[in-house]
Design a protein around this motif. Structure first.
Motif: not given
Length: 261
Positions: A76-103
């Protein structure tokens, strides 16, 4: 932009009997977990609220990953602020994409979902109660409604998760992007954060239910890109920039395996 030929991934190889047995065992274990855990998600979100259910959701995602037989790590890039809302743009591979990036980050993430997904048994109820935002495919004039729902989510301090390819990759590479989510991010003056997961195509690809354990899912969360003040002419440049950045992670992954990126 035309798609390149599929990479020679393990997921394209003919499965052995051992592969079938492993996959069947993982599906059995996963479904045994999924139904009660998803029901627990619905109950937790409905009773505690979205933010207070986040700990449960993190636990849920962790165990889904374990039950695919995969390893997991995040950069995770250090400039990503965990308290600031944002729009995540994610590549789409399979049905597990959301859980892979969630944490990978502590944001509460609400996804743009096809409206039809909310009709799926168990999964649909879970995604709806945890705040998914419905999108109707091919329907014109819905942008104001989607934008209003995204704005409410952002006011709650929640991030938005999007998949601009619009469908899962069939080649293991990054497909062309639809520009709509980038214009929505600009209209909301929210930063765009590229998220690229590698390893997932080898674990399970579109067109196959075969789960192949033993792979490492690497989540790349890159630096936020500000969109406030962008003109309509500048948004396509943003799209190209994000696509090139995410493609770089995917190409590097395949080149590390000795395959052309």
């Amino acid at each position: 932009m035309s798609e390149l030929p599929p990479v020679p991934s393990e997921s394209l190889q003919k499965p052995s009997l051992a592969d079938y047995a492993k996959s069947a065992a993982l599906w059995a274990a996963g479904l045994t977990y999924f139904v009660p855990a998803s029901a627990g998600m619905v109950l937790t979100c409905a009773t505690l609220g979205l933010d207070r259910s986040l700990a449960y959701q993190r636990w849920y995602a962790e165990w889904v990953i374990r039950l695919t037989g995969s390893k997991w790590r995040a950069h995770v890039h250090p400039d990503v602020d965990p308290k600031r809302p944002c729009v995540f743009v994610h590549n789409h591979t399979n049905h597990f994409d959301f859980v892979f990036m969630h944490n990978a980050t502590p944001h509460y993430k609400r996804g743009l979902e096809l409206e039809s997904h909310f009709k799926y048994p168990v999964y649909g109820q879970m995604m709806k109660v945890r705040g998914g935002i419905a999108v109707k495919p091919g329907v014109k004039g819905q942008t104001p409604e989607v934008l209003a729902n995204m704005r409410e989510a952002l006011k709650d301090g929640h991030a938005i998760l999007t998949f601009p390819e619009g469908h899962r990759t069939t080649t293991g590479r990054l497909g062309p992007f639809r520009k709509g989510v980038f214009f929505l991010a600009r209209d909301l003056e929210m930063p765009v954060v590229p998220v690229t997961v590698t390893g997932a195509y080898e674990m399970m690809r579109k067109g196959s239910l075969m789960i192949r354990p033993g792979h490492t899912m690497t989540v790349h969360v890159d630096a936020p890109i500000e969109t406030a003040g962008m003109s309509d002419d500048e948004v396509p440049q943003l799209v190209d920039r994000v696509h090139a950045q995410m493609s770089g992670h995917i190409d590097d992954y395949w080149r590390a395996k000795g395959w052309p990126g």
